[in-house]
Design a protein around this motif. Structure first.
Motif, PDB file in Angstrom:
ATOM      1  N   ALA A  29       0.829  -1.210   0.000  1.00  0.00           N
ATOM      2  CA  ALA A  29       0.000   0.000   0.000  1.00  0.00           C
ATOM      3  C   ALA A  29       0.863   1.260   0.000  1.00  0.00           C
ATOM      4  O   ALA A  29       0.596   2.216  -0.739  1.00  0.00           O
ATOM      5  N   ILE A  30       1.902   1.267   0.827  1.00  0.00           N
ATOM      6  CA  ILE A  30       2.783   2.437   0.894  1.00  0.00           C
ATOM      7  C   ILE A  30       3.474   2.657  -0.444  1.00  0.00           C
ATOM      8  O   ILE A  30       3.570   3.786  -0.945  1.00  0.00           O
ATOM      9  N   HIS A  31       3.946   1.578  -1.047  1.00  0.00           N
ATOM     10  CA  HIS A  31       4.688   1.712  -2.299  1.00  0.00           C
ATOM     11  C   HIS A  31       3.782   2.178  -3.439  1.00  0.00           C
ATOM     12  O   HIS A  31       4.140   3.095  -4.188  1.00  0.00           O
ATOM     13  N   SER A  32       2.611   1.560  -3.570  1.00  0.00           N
ATOM     14  CA  SER A  32       1.740   1.863  -4.704  1.00  0.00           C
ATOM     15  C   SER A  32       0.924   3.130  -4.521  1.00  0.00           C
ATOM     16  O   SER A  32       0.593   3.803  -5.501  1.00  0.00           O
ATOM     17  N   ALA A  33       0.581   3.475  -3.267  1.00  0.00           N
ATOM     18  CA  ALA A  33      -0.278   4.634  -3.026  1.00  0.00           C
ATOM     19  C   ALA A  33       0.490   5.880  -2.592  1.00  0.00           C
ATOM     20  O   ALA A  33      -0.075   6.974  -2.614  1.00  0.00           O
ATOM     21  N   VAL A  34       1.766   5.716  -2.209  1.00  0.00           N
ATOM     22  CA  VAL A  34       2.540   6.864  -1.737  1.00  0.00           C
ATOM     23  C   VAL A  34       3.824   7.046  -2.551  1.00  0.00           C
ATOM     24  O   VAL A  34       4.054   8.116  -3.131  1.00  0.00           O
ATOM     25  N   VAL A  35       4.672   6.013  -2.597  1.00  0.00           N
ATOM     26  CA  VAL A  35       5.986   6.157  -3.221  1.00  0.00           C
ATOM     27  C   VAL A  35       5.871   6.414  -4.720  1.00  0.00           C
ATOM     28  O   VAL A  35       6.413   7.406  -5.242  1.00  0.00           O
ATOM     29  N   LEU A  36       5.164   5.541  -5.436  1.00  0.00           N
ATOM     30  CA  LEU A  36       5.030   5.722  -6.887  1.00  0.00           C
ATOM     31  C   LEU A  36       4.338   7.033  -7.248  1.00  0.00           C
ATOM     32  O   LEU A  36       4.809   7.762  -8.136  1.00  0.00           O
ATOM     33  N   PRO A  37       3.213   7.393  -6.595  1.00  0.00           N
ATOM     34  CA  PRO A  37       2.600   8.687  -6.917  1.00  0.00           C
ATOM     35  C   PRO A  37       3.515   9.878  -6.633  1.00  0.00           C
ATOM     36  O   PRO A  37       3.514  10.854  -7.391  1.00  0.00           O
ATOM     37  N   LEU A  38       4.290   9.816  -5.543  1.00  0.00           N
ATOM     38  CA  LEU A  38       5.189  10.923  -5.241  1.00  0.00           C
ATOM     39  C   LEU A  38       6.276  11.056  -6.304  1.00  0.00           C
ATOM     40  O   LEU A  38       6.653  12.176  -6.692  1.00  0.00           O
ATOM     41  N   ILE A  39       6.787   9.921  -6.776  1.00  0.00           N
ATOM     42  CA  ILE A  39       7.798   9.972  -7.846  1.00  0.00           C
ATOM     43  C   ILE A  39       7.206  10.598  -9.099  1.00  0.00           C
ATOM     44  O   ILE A  39       7.809  11.480  -9.732  1.00  0.00           O
ATOM     45  N   TYR A  40       6.008  10.166  -9.459  1.00  0.00           N
ATOM     46  CA  TYR A  40       5.374  10.707 -10.664  1.00  0.00           C
ATOM     47  C   TYR A  40       5.049  12.188 -10.498  1.00  0.00           C
ATOM     48  O   TYR A  40       5.264  12.992 -11.417  1.00  0.00           O
ATOM     49  N   LEU A  41       4.547  12.569  -9.324  1.00  0.00           N
ATOM     50  CA  LEU A  41       4.211  13.967  -9.071  1.00  0.00           C
ATOM     51  C   LEU A  41       5.450  14.846  -9.086  1.00  0.00           C
ATOM     52  O   LEU A  41       5.435  15.955  -9.641  1.00  0.00           O
ATOM     53  N   ARG A  46       1.978  16.437 -12.275  1.00  0.00           N
ATOM     54  CA  ARG A  46       0.628  16.082 -12.710  1.00  0.00           C
ATOM     55  C   ARG A  46       0.012  15.132 -11.690  1.00  0.00           C
ATOM     56  O   ARG A  46       0.712  14.526 -10.874  1.00  0.00           O
ATOM     57  N   ASN A  47      -1.308  15.000 -11.750  1.00  0.00           N
ATOM     58  CA  ASN A  47      -2.033  14.139 -10.813  1.00  0.00           C
ATOM     59  C   ASN A  47      -1.644  12.681 -11.043  1.00  0.00           C
ATOM     60  O   ASN A  47      -1.931  12.120 -12.110  1.00  0.00           O
ATOM     61  N   PRO A  48      -1.018  12.020 -10.067  1.00  0.00           N
ATOM     62  CA  PRO A  48      -0.576  10.635 -10.286  1.00  0.00           C
ATOM     63  C   PRO A  48      -1.709   9.621 -10.221  1.00  0.00           C
ATOM     64  O   PRO A  48      -1.594   8.523 -10.777  1.00  0.00           O
ATOM     65  N   TYR A  49      -2.790   9.965  -9.557  1.00  0.00           N
ATOM     66  CA  TYR A  49      -3.849   8.991  -9.361  1.00  0.00           C
ATOM     67  C   TYR A  49      -4.730   8.806 -10.600  1.00  0.00           C
ATOM     68  O   TYR A  49      -5.590   7.930 -10.631  1.00  0.00           O
ATOM     69  N   ARG A  50      -4.503   9.635 -11.612  1.00  0.00           N
ATOM     70  CA  ARG A  50      -5.214   9.405 -12.866  1.00  0.00           C
ATOM     71  C   ARG A  50      -4.729   8.111 -13.530  1.00  0.00           C
ATOM     72  O   ARG A  50      -5.479   7.476 -14.272  1.00  0.00           O
ATOM     73  N   ILE A  51      -3.489   7.737 -13.231  1.00  0.00           N
ATOM     74  CA  ILE A  51      -2.959   6.480 -13.782  1.00  0.00           C
ATOM     75  C   ILE A  51      -3.710   5.306 -13.188  1.00  0.00           C
ATOM     76  O   ILE A  51      -4.088   4.366 -13.901  1.00  0.00           O
ATOM     77  N   THR A  52      -3.962   5.357 -11.889  1.00  0.00           N
ATOM     78  CA  THR A  52      -4.706   4.274 -11.240  1.00  0.00           C
ATOM     79  C   THR A  52      -6.103   4.149 -11.816  1.00  0.00           C
ATOM     80  O   THR A  52      -6.589   3.039 -12.067  1.00  0.00           O
ATOM     81  N   ARG A  53      -6.765   5.279 -12.030  1.00  0.00           N
ATOM     82  CA  ARG A  53      -8.105   5.239 -12.627  1.00  0.00           C
ATOM     83  C   ARG A  53      -8.069   4.657 -14.034  1.00  0.00           C
ATOM     84  O   ARG A  53      -8.978   3.936 -14.446  1.00  0.00           O
ATOM     85  N   GLY A  54      -7.015   4.972 -14.770  1.00  0.00           N
ATOM     86  CA  GLY A  54      -6.926   4.509 -16.153  1.00  0.00           C
ATOM     87  C   GLY A  54      -6.626   3.029 -16.304  1.00  0.00           C
ATOM     88  O   GLY A  54      -6.938   2.435 -17.338  1.00  0.00           O
ATOM     89  N   ILE A  55      -6.011   2.433 -15.273  1.00  0.00           N
ATOM     90  CA  ILE A  55      -5.613   1.019 -15.401  1.00  0.00           C
ATOM     91  C   ILE A  55      -6.424   0.114 -14.473  1.00  0.00           C
ATOM     92  O   ILE A  55      -5.975  -0.989 -14.138  1.00  0.00           O
TER      93      ILE A  55
END
Length: 224
Positions: A29-41, A46-55
């Motif tokens: 949860a920490i890696h997918s919901a915090v670490v990856l979005p922070l890297i992308y942001l 840009r909003n990283p959680y749009r990737i989650t919605r898209g996939i």
């Protein structure tokens, strides 16, 4: 089954196994919901959680198949259709990610090795931790994107730090569940990598090349 029958205090071992599952899930949860979005942001603003919605469809497929390789066609379609990532980037980055980008697998292997060491009351020093990190990185890169691919390579890491390899079978009863979450984490990392590449090279795909060729052909026809 032989490992389960050899357990003297089944209740205590069951509780330890439950905490092992919770630790893994918290790490995912920490890696997918915090670490990856922070890297992308941080890299794209840009909003990283749009990737989650898209996939979302790819993530649901990952739960059903427990395999990054089997989910690959759905992952490619989600990135192309929903996230509008260039076709060349998707079909170059995502297949490579299925093979070498195993974020969830690496977390699973580290937590498992530490858990087995604690079960056997074996302390791990700084050198052991370094060896675990190095071996985990190498084996997660070499793991196949199939169900249980990361579990097989655990024997290599266990042997490298002097732990009994047969004790890996203690976690086998819960691997079927954790493996599905691991696949979701792996796919999320692949899609974030593809989105990052598409952000920095938006015109470097086959689609862009084809559009430029078509425009050149149209211009040439107009001239003729």
């Amino acid at each position: 089954m032989s490992k389960i029958l050899a357990v003297e205090d089944l209740l205590t071992t069951g509780r330890q196994l439950g905490m092992y599952m919770v630790t893994n899930l918290v790490g995912y949860a920490i890696h997918s919901a915090v670490v990856l979005p922070l890297i992308y942001l941080a890299l794209t603003r840009r909003n990283p959680y749009r990737i989650t919605r898209g996939i979302l469809q790819a993530l649901v497929t990952a739960v059903g198949t427990n395999s990054s390789a089997a989910t690959l066609p759905v992952t490619v379609r989600c990135c192309e259709d929903n996230l509008k990532i260039d076709r060349t980037i998707c079909r170059f980055v995502l297949p490579i990610g299925v093979t070498i980008n195993m974020d969830g697998t690496a977390i699973f292997q580290v937590v498992t090795v530490v858990f087995i060491a604690q079960l056997n009351a074996i302390p791990l020093n700084v050198i052991d931790i370094f060896i675990i990190c190095l071996c985990t990185t190498l084996t997660s890169v070499g793991s196949a994107g199939i169900p249980g691919g990361g579990f097989v390579t655990l024997f290599v890491i266990m042997s490298a730090v002097g732990l009994p390899p047969d004790d890996v079978y203690f976690v086998l009863p819960v691997v079927w569940l954790l493996g599905r979450v691991i696949t979701m984490v792996n796919i999320s990392g692949d899609c974030v990598a593809a989105a990052l590449l598409a952000h920095y090279f938006p015109r470097q795909g086959a689609g862009a090349v084809h559009r430029e060729q078509e425009e050149n052909m149209i211009d040439h026809a107009d001239i003729v």
